[in-house]
Design an enzyme around this catalytic site. Structure first.
Site, mmCIF file in Angstrom:
data_model
loop_
_atom_site.group_PDB
_atom_site.id
_atom_site.type_symbol
_atom_site.label_atom_id
_atom_site.label_comp_id
_atom_site.label_asym_id
_atom_site.label_seq_id
_atom_site.Cartn_x
_atom_site.Cartn_y
_atom_site.Cartn_z
ATOM 1 N N CYS A 1 48.747 40.384 15.779
ATOM 2 C CA CYS A 1 48.381 39.194 15.014
ATOM 3 C C CYS A 1 46.856 39.204 14.872
ATOM 4 O O CYS A 1 46.141 39.106 15.878
ATOM 5 C CB CYS A 1 48.859 37.935 15.722
ATOM 6 S SG CYS A 1 48.403 36.450 14.815
ATOM 7 N N GLY A 2 46.388 39.343 13.641
ATOM 8 C CA GLY A 2 44.942 39.468 13.409
ATOM 9 C C GLY A 2 44.205 38.169 13.694
ATOM 10 O O GLY A 2 43.189 38.168 14.408
ATOM 11 N N HIS A 3 44.718 37.054 13.134
ATOM 12 C CA HIS A 3 44.004 35.794 13.385
ATOM 13 C C HIS A 3 44.082 35.456 14.868
ATOM 14 O O HIS A 3 43.129 34.928 15.447
ATOM 15 C CB HIS A 3 44.577 34.654 12.512
ATOM 16 C CG HIS A 3 45.632 33.857 13.194
ATOM 17 N ND1 HIS A 3 46.978 34.114 13.060
ATOM 18 C CD2 HIS A 3 45.539 32.818 14.068
ATOM 19 C CE1 HIS A 3 47.669 33.256 13.810
ATOM 20 N NE2 HIS A 3 46.820 32.459 14.421
ATOM 21 N N ASP B 1 50.735 31.274 6.384
ATOM 22 C CA ASP B 1 49.536 31.551 7.176
ATOM 23 C C ASP B 1 48.343 30.827 6.563
ATOM 24 O O ASP B 1 48.021 31.037 5.390
ATOM 25 C CB ASP B 1 49.295 33.066 7.216
ATOM 26 C CG ASP B 1 48.318 33.465 8.311
ATOM 27 O OD1 ASP B 1 47.516 32.614 8.733
ATOM 28 O OD2 ASP B 1 48.368 34.630 8.733
ATOM 29 N N CYS C 1 45.403 36.178 7.122
ATOM 30 C CA CYS C 1 46.388 37.058 7.768
ATOM 31 C C CYS C 1 45.806 38.450 8.040
ATOM 32 O O CYS C 1 45.723 39.298 7.131
ATOM 33 C CB CYS C 1 47.675 37.164 6.951
ATOM 34 S SG CYS C 1 49.028 37.883 7.930
ATOM 35 N N GLY C 2 45.465 38.678 9.295
ATOM 36 C CA GLY C 2 44.834 39.961 9.657
ATOM 37 C C GLY C 2 45.752 41.151 9.465
ATOM 38 O O GLY C 2 45.342 42.189 8.928
ATOM 39 N N THR C 3 47.013 41.002 9.880
ATOM 40 C CA THR C 3 47.928 42.142 9.721
ATOM 41 C C THR C 3 48.320 42.302 8.247
ATOM 42 O O THR C 3 48.516 43.417 7.766
ATOM 43 C CB THR C 3 49.181 41.968 10.615
ATOM 44 O OG1 THR C 3 49.746 40.666 10.403
ATOM 45 C CG2 THR C 3 48.841 42.116 12.084
HETATM 46 O O1 PYC Z 1 46.708 37.130 11.198
HETATM 47 O O2 PYC Z 1 48.023 38.856 11.458
HETATM 48 C C1 PYC Z 1 47.850 37.655 11.337
HETATM 49 C C2 PYC Z 1 49.011 36.744 11.374
HETATM 50 C C3 PYC Z 1 50.329 37.092 11.438
HETATM 51 C C4 PYC Z 1 51.054 35.910 11.450
HETATM 52 C C5 PYC Z 1 50.170 34.862 11.368
HETATM 53 N N1 PYC Z 1 48.916 35.400 11.314
#
Ligand code: PYC
Length: 315
Positions: free
Chosen positions: A92-94, A238, A242-244
């Site tokens: 999870c990036g965030h 999100d 969303c980092g991923t």
């Molecule tokens: O930031 O990767 C992310 C993420 C995945 C689900 C919610 N945020």
């Protein structure tokens, strides 16, 4: 399940509007095996504890919890398992930005570079002097390009299937502009995409469920490259970029020759927060770098009262 009142020490933050709850103490022991094994153990044996910390009444559909655990690989600072209202996440990036900010704000780490282990691989993080955090995510890649999909009420669309630590279906075919006034339309549309993927048995690798749907469009904001809307597995969108999802997007852009290694991609979220992203080339795909900023919002002690009918969340 618990004999008496049980307490967990947590710190809440948000990254670009998307909440992260770091669980410092009180989560059941997950053993000392590889992080992927601990993720399986958590999913199998501790779904109730997961729901207690993420779901209502203590949490919300948008919340991601970061459960801190000792690393398996001794070169890592820590291990982390991310969970949401319906299960576990690969990465999870965030949440990783929130975790690093939390560790820095509480004096556990200083500025500098660290390695943090996740069930899907080692992530290199950097805490900068200005308080922002860069996450060098796991290697990300596109699995399928331009998959056609029939969406009831919308017709045929195409999108890519890509890995950024979670599985994404990414499409630029939109039912309406990515504006907050269109939240209901976009949620219904991305839900239908998810259902259509399952009905057509379109999966990630090894039959993995594609549980994140990402809509991409140019950003109307000057100097930003794109705006997205990401439907998460628990059907919340999100609030962060969303980092991923940004990692998966970068993998597709790189493979299409639309973004050069090292070039900056400014990804805006549905609520207007921004991640600055770039990548270096990998053997299978790319190594994405995502830079963002988190803010603390609460230091808390969660309590689970065995006499509470909703002690482990509202089913
Ligand atoms: O930031 O990767 C992310 C993420 C995945 C689900 C919610 N945020």
């Amino acid at each position: 399940m618990i004999a008496g009142m049980h307490a967990l020490q947590v710190i809440d933050s948000h990254t670009g509007g998307e909440p992260t709850r770091v669980v410092l103490t009180g989560f059941p022991d997950l053993g000392s095996g590889p992080l992927a094994e601990r993720r399986t153990l958590l999913a199998k044996n501790h779904a109730a504890f997961r729901a207690a910390i993420v779901s209502e009444p203590r949490g919300s559909n948008a919340l991601v919890c970061a459960i801190l655990t000792p690393p398996f690989d001794p070169t890592a600072l820590a291990g982390v398992l991310f969970v949401n209202n319906v299960g576990t996440l690969g990465m999870c990036g965030h949440g990783m930005i929130g975790l690093v900010h939390t560790l820095a704000s509480t004096g556990h780490i200083d500025t500098g570079v660290y390695r943090i282990e996740t069930p899907v691989g080692m992530v290199r993080v950097e805490r900068h002097e200005d308080g922002s955090v860069t996450v060098e995510n796991i290697e990300s890649y596109r699995l399928h390009k331009a998959i056609p999909l029939d969406i009831p009420g919308h017709g045929r669309i195409t999108g890519d299937v890509a890995w950024g630590g979670n599985w994404f279906f990414i499409t630029e075919d939109l039912p309406a502009p990515l504006a907050r006034t269109n939240l209901e339309v976009l949620t219904a549309y991305t839900t239908k995409i998810r259902q259509a993927l399952e009905a057509a048995e379109i999966c990630g690798e090894a039959g993995a469920l594609i549980d994140h749907i990402e809509l991409q469009s140019p950003s109307p904001t000057p100097n930003l490259d794109a705006r997205n809307f990401v439907l998460c597995p628990g059907m919340a969108y999100d609030r962060s970029p969303c980092g991923t999802g940004t990692s998966a997007t970068l993998a597709c852009l790189a493979q299409d020759g639309r973004l050069a290694p090292g070039a900056i991609w400014r990804q805006e979220s549905f609520v207007g927060s921004v991640f600055e992203a770039s990548y270096r080339e990998g053997s299978r795909g790319i190594w994405p770098r995502i830079r963002g900023r988190a803010h603390l919002i609460a230091y808390a002690r969660l309590v689970i009262d065995p006499a509470d009918p909703f002690a482990f969340g509202i089913p």
